[in-house]
Design an enzyme around this catalytic site. Sequence first.
Site, PDB file in Angstrom:
ATOM      1  N   ASP A   1     -21.050 -29.937   6.864  1.00  0.00           N
ATOM      2  CA  ASP A   1     -20.466 -30.757   5.791  1.00  0.00           C
ATOM      3  C   ASP A   1     -20.434 -32.247   6.096  1.00  0.00           C
ATOM      4  O   ASP A   1     -20.145 -33.047   5.227  1.00  0.00           O
ATOM      5  CB  ASP A   1     -19.005 -30.359   5.535  1.00  0.00           C
ATOM      6  CG  ASP A   1     -18.846 -28.910   5.159  1.00  0.00           C
ATOM      7  OD1 ASP A   1     -19.869 -28.255   4.945  1.00  0.00           O
ATOM      8  OD2 ASP A   1     -17.699 -28.445   5.087  1.00  0.00           O
TER       9      ASP A   1
ATOM     10  N   GLN B   1     -50.288 -40.607  15.430  1.00  0.00           N
ATOM     11  CA  GLN B   1     -50.538 -41.978  14.994  1.00  0.00           C
ATOM     12  C   GLN B   1     -49.397 -42.849  15.521  1.00  0.00           C
ATOM     13  O   GLN B   1     -48.574 -42.394  16.287  1.00  0.00           O
ATOM     14  CB  GLN B   1     -50.583 -42.033  13.475  1.00  0.00           C
ATOM     15  CG  GLN B   1     -51.788 -41.333  12.895  1.00  0.00           C
ATOM     16  CD  GLN B   1     -51.945 -41.608  11.406  1.00  0.00           C
ATOM     17  OE1 GLN B   1     -50.965 -41.862  10.726  1.00  0.00           O
ATOM     18  NE2 GLN B   1     -53.168 -41.551  10.915  1.00  0.00           N
TER      19      GLN B   1
ATOM     20  N   GLY C   1     -17.903 -22.254  11.760  1.00  0.00           N
ATOM     21  CA  GLY C   1     -19.118 -22.025  10.970  1.00  0.00           C
ATOM     22  C   GLY C   1     -20.342 -22.485  11.750  1.00  0.00           C
ATOM     23  O   GLY C   1     -20.302 -23.517  12.402  1.00  0.00           O
TER      24      GLY C   1
ATOM     25  N   ARG D   1     -28.065 -23.617 -16.418  1.00  0.00           N
ATOM     26  CA  ARG D   1     -27.949 -22.544 -15.422  1.00  0.00           C
ATOM     27  C   ARG D   1     -27.185 -23.060 -14.204  1.00  0.00           C
ATOM     28  O   ARG D   1     -27.253 -24.245 -13.890  1.00  0.00           O
ATOM     29  CB  ARG D   1     -29.328 -22.073 -14.948  1.00  0.00           C
ATOM     30  CG  ARG D   1     -30.281 -21.698 -16.058  1.00  0.00           C
ATOM     31  CD  ARG D   1     -29.804 -20.430 -16.745  1.00  0.00           C
ATOM     32  NE  ARG D   1     -30.360 -20.321 -18.095  1.00  0.00           N
ATOM     33  CZ  ARG D   1     -31.339 -19.504 -18.420  1.00  0.00           C
ATOM     34  NH1 ARG D   1     -31.875 -18.727 -17.530  1.00  0.00           N
ATOM     35  NH2 ARG D   1     -31.777 -19.449 -19.668  1.00  0.00           N
TER      36      ARG D   1
ATOM     37  N   ASP E   1     -14.007 -29.175  12.555  1.00  0.00           N
ATOM     38  CA  ASP E   1     -12.698 -29.764  12.852  1.00  0.00           C
ATOM     39  C   ASP E   1     -11.690 -28.714  13.301  1.00  0.00           C
ATOM     40  O   ASP E   1     -10.843 -28.984  14.153  1.00  0.00           O
ATOM     41  CB  ASP E   1     -12.174 -30.610  11.687  1.00  0.00           C
ATOM     42  CG  ASP E   1     -11.999 -29.809  10.415  1.00  0.00           C
ATOM     43  OD1 ASP E   1     -12.658 -28.761  10.294  1.00  0.00           O
ATOM     44  OD2 ASP E   1     -11.204 -30.228   9.550  1.00  0.00           O
TER      45      ASP E   1
ATOM     46  N   SER F   1     -45.075 -45.707  11.596  1.00  0.00           N
ATOM     47  CA  SER F   1     -45.100 -46.170  12.991  1.00  0.00           C
ATOM     48  C   SER F   1     -43.744 -46.723  13.433  1.00  0.00           C
ATOM     49  O   SER F   1     -43.486 -46.825  14.627  1.00  0.00           O
ATOM     50  CB  SER F   1     -46.149 -47.262  13.169  1.00  0.00           C
ATOM     51  OG  SER F   1     -47.376 -46.850  12.651  1.00  0.00           O
ATOM     52  N   ASN F   2     -42.922 -47.105  12.476  1.00  0.00           N
ATOM     53  CA  ASN F   2     -41.622 -47.720  12.778  1.00  0.00           C
ATOM     54  C   ASN F   2     -41.784 -48.907  13.718  1.00  0.00           C
ATOM     55  O   ASN F   2     -41.017 -49.064  14.661  1.00  0.00           O
ATOM     56  CB  ASN F   2     -40.667 -46.687  13.396  1.00  0.00           C
ATOM     57  CG  ASN F   2     -39.210 -47.079  13.224  1.00  0.00           C
ATOM     58  OD1 ASN F   2     -38.878 -47.873  12.333  1.00  0.00           O
ATOM     59  ND2 ASN F   2     -38.332 -46.565  14.075  1.00  0.00           N
TER      60      ASN F   2
ATOM     61  N   ARG G   1     -15.915 -28.883   1.505  1.00  0.00           N
ATOM     62  CA  ARG G   1     -14.569 -28.645   0.977  1.00  0.00           C
ATOM     63  C   ARG G   1     -13.788 -29.952   0.817  1.00  0.00           C
ATOM     64  O   ARG G   1     -13.140 -30.200  -0.170  1.00  0.00           O
ATOM     65  CB  ARG G   1     -13.797 -27.695   1.895  1.00  0.00           C
ATOM     66  CG  ARG G   1     -13.856 -26.254   1.450  1.00  0.00           C
ATOM     67  CD  ARG G   1     -13.261 -25.361   2.489  1.00  0.00           C
ATOM     68  NE  ARG G   1     -14.027 -25.419   3.732  1.00  0.00           N
ATOM     69  CZ  ARG G   1     -13.613 -24.991   4.898  1.00  0.00           C
ATOM     70  NH1 ARG G   1     -12.414 -24.475   5.022  1.00  0.00           N
ATOM     71  NH2 ARG G   1     -14.370 -25.066   5.968  1.00  0.00           N
TER      72      ARG G   1
HETATM   73  P1  ADP Z   1     -14.589 -24.924  11.996  1.00  0.00           P
HETATM   74  O1  ADP Z   1     -14.538 -25.191  13.454  1.00  0.00           O
HETATM   75  O2  ADP Z   1     -16.001 -24.751  11.505  1.00  0.00           O
HETATM   76  O3  ADP Z   1     -13.788 -25.941  11.222  1.00  0.00           O
HETATM   77  P2  ADP Z   1     -12.442 -22.943  11.760  1.00  0.00           P
HETATM   78  O4  ADP Z   1     -11.505 -23.862  11.095  1.00  0.00           O
HETATM   79  O5  ADP Z   1     -12.500 -21.550  11.261  1.00  0.00           O
HETATM   80  O6  ADP Z   1     -13.960 -23.486  11.727  1.00  0.00           O
HETATM   81  O7  ADP Z   1     -12.079 -22.893  13.310  1.00  0.00           O
HETATM   82  C1  ADP Z   1     -12.823 -22.109  14.200  1.00  0.00           C
HETATM   83  C2  ADP Z   1     -11.932 -21.482  15.226  1.00  0.00           C
HETATM   84  O8  ADP Z   1     -11.258 -22.509  15.968  1.00  0.00           O
HETATM   85  C3  ADP Z   1     -10.828 -20.620  14.658  1.00  0.00           C
HETATM   86  O9  ADP Z   1     -11.260 -19.322  14.355  1.00  0.00           O
HETATM   87  C4  ADP Z   1      -9.823 -20.616  15.804  1.00  0.00           C
HETATM   88  O10 ADP Z   1     -10.194 -19.701  16.799  1.00  0.00           O
HETATM   89  C5  ADP Z   1      -9.956 -22.020  16.359  1.00  0.00           C
HETATM   90  N1  ADP Z   1      -8.886 -22.860  15.784  1.00  0.00           N
HETATM   91  C6  ADP Z   1      -8.915 -23.552  14.637  1.00  0.00           C
HETATM   92  N2  ADP Z   1      -7.736 -24.183  14.420  1.00  0.00           N
HETATM   93  C7  ADP Z   1      -6.947 -23.866  15.448  1.00  0.00           C
HETATM   94  C8  ADP Z   1      -5.602 -24.183  15.835  1.00  0.00           C
HETATM   95  N3  ADP Z   1      -4.838 -24.967  15.073  1.00  0.00           N
HETATM   96  N4  ADP Z   1      -5.136 -23.668  16.990  1.00  0.00           N
HETATM   97  C9  ADP Z   1      -5.920 -22.910  17.771  1.00  0.00           C
HETATM   98  N5  ADP Z   1      -7.165 -22.563  17.460  1.00  0.00           N
HETATM   99  C10 ADP Z   1      -7.685 -23.031  16.336  1.00  0.00           C
END
Ligand code: ADP
Length: 803
Positions: free
Chosen positions: A202, A612, A10, A329, A155, A569-570, A246
């Site tokens: 996130d 400043q 992302g 809403r 991650d 100014s910190n 998430r």
């Molecule tokens: P983010 O990095 O934002 O957590 P994703 O989980 O979609 O997003 O991971 C991004 C990309 O990293 C995936 O589309 C894939 O190409 C690669 N990736 C994620 N997990 C693995 C994995 N276990 N093995 C190999 N490539 C991975």
Amino acid sequence: MKLAVLTSGGDSAGMNAVVRAVVKAGILKGCETWIVREGYEGLVRGNTDAETPSSPLLSTTLDVKINDPTFIQNLRFGDGALLRDGTGDHPSGRTLKGRYIVRVGWDDVRGWFAEGGTLIGTARSQAFRTPEGRLNAAYNLIKEGIDALVVCGGDGSLTGADIFRAEWPSLVQTLRSQDRITDEQVSRHGHLRIVGLVGSIDNDMSMTDLTIGAPTALHRICEAIDNIHSTATSHSRAFVLEVMGRHCGWLSLMGGISSGADFIFIPESPPKADPWEDAMCEIISKHREIGKRKTIVIVAEGAHDVNLKPIRAEYVKDVLTDRLGLDTRVTTLGHIQRGGRPCAWDRILPTLQGVNAVDALLEATPDSPSYMIGIQENRVRRVPLVEAVKMTKAVAEAIKVQDFEKAMSLRDPEFRENLEGFIATSTLEKQPLLPPEKRIRVGIMHVGAPAGGMNAATRAVVRYCKRQGHTPLAISNGFKGLLDDNIHELSWLGVDSWTVRGGSELGTNRVLPDIDLGTVASKFQEHHIQALLIIGGFEAFNALMILEAGRVHYPAFHIPMVHIPATISNNVPMTEFSLGSDTSLNALVDACDSIKQSASASRNRVFVVETQGGMCGYIATMGALAVGASIVYTPEVGINLDTLRDDVKWLKKRYALDEKGKSEGRIVIRNEKASTVYTTEVITKIFKEEGGSLFDSRSASLGHTLQGGVPSPLDRAYGARYALKSMAFIEKHHEQLREKKFKARQAGPDSAAVITLQSAALKWVPVREMVEHADMKNRRGKFAWWGKHKGLVESLAARPQLV
Ligand code: ADP
């Protein structure tokens, strides 16, 4: 070293700053720099174009020295510029079609700071998840001769990076056995240097306090809630906002604190009450009973109850409508949170991390682990990638098995502090929590110039006081107001919307208590002030010193007294961030982005921007880093003729090297007190005169605009944290004094303190100890943690290389 950088998963604000920093730092360290388009997908696809334009430099060892011609060539070398127009094509016939791994030069990444998302593209790559995909990725890297890789992503991306690194030797062997690479390539590429940077809105990665993009997402959330406040109040409505996250409730929690929400849902700590609907309705109906006209509930997208049943915004809306009869809403912020211009921290931190990433790659050996670069305790830190990934997974695992205590313990300590702070300032108790004898009359005043977050801190103090049973007394207009008996009690509801208000709701000025110390003491007695909280900058610190010293003569000052640093100014000693400094930094970034645009719109122009900051160069230096200024002048370093001459030399050389026919704006930041002789006007005139036909120069004084309008989310959130730490201090010292018999009532020196932020943790420092760390003449701390960044500003402008 041939170094490539990619962004994956992302997108997040600040990814462009990472690419810029990696490219620039890479070139400065003598590397060849490449970008990989479209994340891992680009790595898998590689350059299908057989005619990849070869470079005259590809076989040259790049060793950057002062005035090195190769460095100058590197300025404009590369096809990165093609990325800017989005088409990948250029009238010259150069194209990015079929090319995913592209060589870039210094100037290709100019101005990338101000853009959100990632200009080099990102993707979710299914192919990279497969062994064949990763084999191709390895082949493409080796084919281009790249031996080091920076991955910026969440991650998932970093997990992928870790797998790729672990598999690398076997991938190389397979490629050799398939005859796709030579023995020489095997020996050259036996080891892949890889480093991860966390780009994720996130803030969900363990072992780093702040991920790249999270602060900007928080800005977007707060902007949205600020806008909702007015319509909610007008119609007396309730709004349920769904925000991203998430497995991590950081955005929901920080959004809740910064916007003064009524209730939040986060995955790590679901509502303890079962059913939670009753608990939420009880809290919100209490707020409504005392006259609150708006209700804001924030739901993280991964929120659930203690039994892991998802809690959805729509359902929360139904509960509020059906049970409380509120006109409710739902607003789902969705992708709005990802977008927009990066805030100041999403320019500064990625820059520092990107520079560190290049160092980590250069220092890597086959035996050293692959690192993730993160931020811990306000410092850039390297942690083993494997461990960070493991720990991040552990949080999700803990949530999955309903071990919420563990999930919370795996977050940084600030997270828990913030959650406790949110509860303490958003929950109205039926009865005060403390017995009458423990309740305190707390005087609150603002001293000095206004700063963002002053009101948010005051609000949090008032809310906390009301909860405990204390009496929060607003002393309007500082010590002058005290002498005029300008004192009144604040109410829980009265401060409701103070989080978003800039300026000072209490009124503030620079008058110190020594205007009439005796009368100040008598007013303390008259109004039964049992504790004092001063929010302000260096004057506030000064005021505290005077009051503490006055204890020898005036028993009225033998009360707990505490100072919350709040100044743009910190310059308060020993504290990393004063309230207001983040708002100010963002105001500076906003102004400079506009100025830069205007500066390059007509012709080459250098803008000398005056900030400043008094005798403290914090705003100027950090601002320069955040806007990519070319030069920064601070009071700490000063200005002399030699530097000015070099600066002119640099500007001339730099403009002479710019692409012909394109106008460029450059920013020079000058703190108002950097020199009494070389004023902003003088410097502007010198640049104009010397620029001749190469460049023009103009000045802009930002003045009081730097106090900012609406306080930044971080200043609001810090305001609440500082406030609660101050109240803990007041309660502790009040209790100690209460235990003493009245006649012997002598407050110890440690009962007058400043709340400081050191290594990201809040600490009470007795005012007497603070004095040792203060440069009283120049009104700043003796040590400036940010001082070293002036050198980095110059490096990233290639000043040392060109002068
Ligand atoms: P983010 O990095 O934002 O957590 P994703 O989980 O979609 O997003 O991971 C991004 C990309 O990293 C995936 O589309 C894939 O190409 C690669 N990736 C994620 N997990 C693995 C994995 N276990 N093995 C190999 N490539 C991975």
